[in-house]
Design a protein around this motif. Structure first.
Motif, PDB file in Angstrom:
ATOM      1  N   GLY A  44       0.828  -1.199   0.000  1.00 23.18           N
ATOM      2  CA  GLY A  44       0.000   0.000   0.000  1.00 23.18           C
ATOM      3  C   GLY A  44       0.859   1.244   0.000  1.00 23.18           C
ATOM      4  O   GLY A  44       0.661   2.136   0.818  1.00 23.18           O
ATOM      5  N   ASP A  45       1.820   1.298  -0.911  1.00 19.49           N
ATOM      6  CA  ASP A  45       2.772   2.410  -0.928  1.00 19.49           C
ATOM      7  C   ASP A  45       2.522   3.404  -2.060  1.00 19.49           C
ATOM      8  O   ASP A  45       3.315   4.317  -2.276  1.00 19.49           O
ATOM      9  CB  ASP A  45       4.208   1.891  -0.973  1.00 19.49           C
ATOM     10  N   VAL A  46       1.402   3.237  -2.789  1.00 17.67           N
ATOM     11  CA  VAL A  46       1.055   4.162  -3.867  1.00 17.67           C
ATOM     12  C   VAL A  46      -0.336   4.757  -3.642  1.00 17.67           C
ATOM     13  O   VAL A  46      -0.542   5.950  -3.792  1.00 17.67           O
ATOM     14  CB  VAL A  46       1.116   3.462  -5.246  1.00 17.67           C
ATOM     15  N   HIS A  64      -1.372  -4.452  -5.614  1.00 17.90           N
ATOM     16  CA  HIS A  64      -0.704  -3.149  -5.669  1.00 17.90           C
ATOM     17  C   HIS A  64      -1.629  -2.149  -6.328  1.00 17.90           C
ATOM     18  O   HIS A  64      -2.743  -2.492  -6.710  1.00 17.90           O
ATOM     19  CB  HIS A  64       0.644  -3.285  -6.420  1.00 17.90           C
ATOM     20  N   GLN A  65      -1.187  -0.908  -6.472  1.00 18.52           N
ATOM     21  CA  GLN A  65      -2.019   0.156  -7.015  1.00 18.52           C
ATOM     22  C   GLN A  65      -1.222   1.117  -7.886  1.00 18.52           C
ATOM     23  O   GLN A  65       0.000   1.120  -7.860  1.00 18.52           O
ATOM     24  CB  GLN A  65      -2.671   1.000  -5.906  1.00 18.52           C
ATOM     25  N   SER A  66      -1.973   1.935  -8.611  1.00 13.79           N
ATOM     26  CA  SER A  66      -1.428   3.082  -9.335  1.00 13.79           C
ATOM     27  C   SER A  66      -1.800   4.347  -8.562  1.00 13.79           C
ATOM     28  O   SER A  66      -2.743   4.327  -7.755  1.00 13.79           O
ATOM     29  CB  SER A  66      -2.025   3.158 -10.749  1.00 13.79           C
ATOM     30  N   PRO A  67      -1.113   5.471  -8.815  1.00 17.04           N
ATOM     31  CA  PRO A  67      -1.417   6.704  -8.076  1.00 17.04           C
ATOM     32  C   PRO A  67      -2.895   7.091  -8.188  1.00 17.04           C
ATOM     33  O   PRO A  67      -3.487   7.033  -9.271  1.00 17.04           O
ATOM     34  CB  PRO A  67      -0.528   7.751  -8.758  1.00 17.04           C
ATOM     35  N   ASN A  68      -3.457   7.480  -7.054  1.00 21.43           N
ATOM     36  CA  ASN A  68      -4.847   7.948  -6.958  1.00 21.43           C
ATOM     37  C   ASN A  68      -5.863   6.922  -7.437  1.00 21.43           C
ATOM     38  O   ASN A  68      -6.946   7.282  -7.887  1.00 21.43           O
ATOM     39  CB  ASN A  68      -5.036   9.263  -7.724  1.00 21.43           C
TER      40      ASN A  68
END
Length: 172
Positions: A44-46, A64-68
């Motif tokens: 959860g670092d993005v 994982h994720q992309s910004p916003n």
């Protein structure tokens, strides 16, 4: 291992089973009776990752994720072995078959079943209670009552197994 990221620590309910090798970092929230199986990584670092209750995320999966663009997994979801989920939404009681990849802004409908080895492209919407399969994924058919019963069985078994293993950790 649980790691903070830039002052934000994961929020994990006490009932969650974390198998050996699990890594959770940063802005991650995990609710009751969820199980994270061996060598799963949730970063959860993005952006935030929100995981509901009675979810099972099986061995060697990566979230994982992309910004916003948060990753949201609603209650009762099954994520099979070696899946990749990235900034998508998986609705209540859906099942993501082993080895599948679900990309940014895709949405898996409530009670939908993504067949093993599938690729759900960015932005793809899978309707509720359907079977979708392939690379790229295509909706194959509506789910039968037997399909739904099997998905319910899998979910129940993983909640039970997770709580069993959790009870063993308490005795150590």
């Amino acid at each position: 291992m649980i790691y903070p990221y830039k002052g934000v620590s994961p929020s994990i309910d006490d009932s969650v089973f974390l198998a050996d090798g699990v890594i959770v970092t940063g802005d991650v929230s995990i609710r009751e009776n969820t199980s994270l199986w061996f060598n799963t990584v949730i970063r959860g670092d993005v952006a935030p990752t929100i995981i509901g209750k009675n979810v099972n995320i099986q061995d060697n999966s990566v979230l994982h994720q992309s910004p916003n663009n948060p990753l949201v997994i609603e209650d009762g979801v099954t994520v099979g072995h070696q899946c990749i989920l990235h900034s998508c939404v998986v609705k209540k009681n859906a099942l993501i078959g082993m080895g599948s990849t679900v990309l940014d802004q895709a949405e898996i409908g409530e009670g939908a079943f993504i067949g093993a080895g599938s690729l759900v492209p960015q932005g793809k919407k899978i309707p509720p209670r359907t079977l979708a399969f392939g690379r790229p994924v295509k909706v194959i058919r509506k789910l039968t009552d037997n399909d739904i019963m099997d998905m319910d069985r899998i979910r129940r078994e993983y909640v039970e197994k997770g709580q069993y293993y959790k009870s063993l950790q308490k005795k150590e």
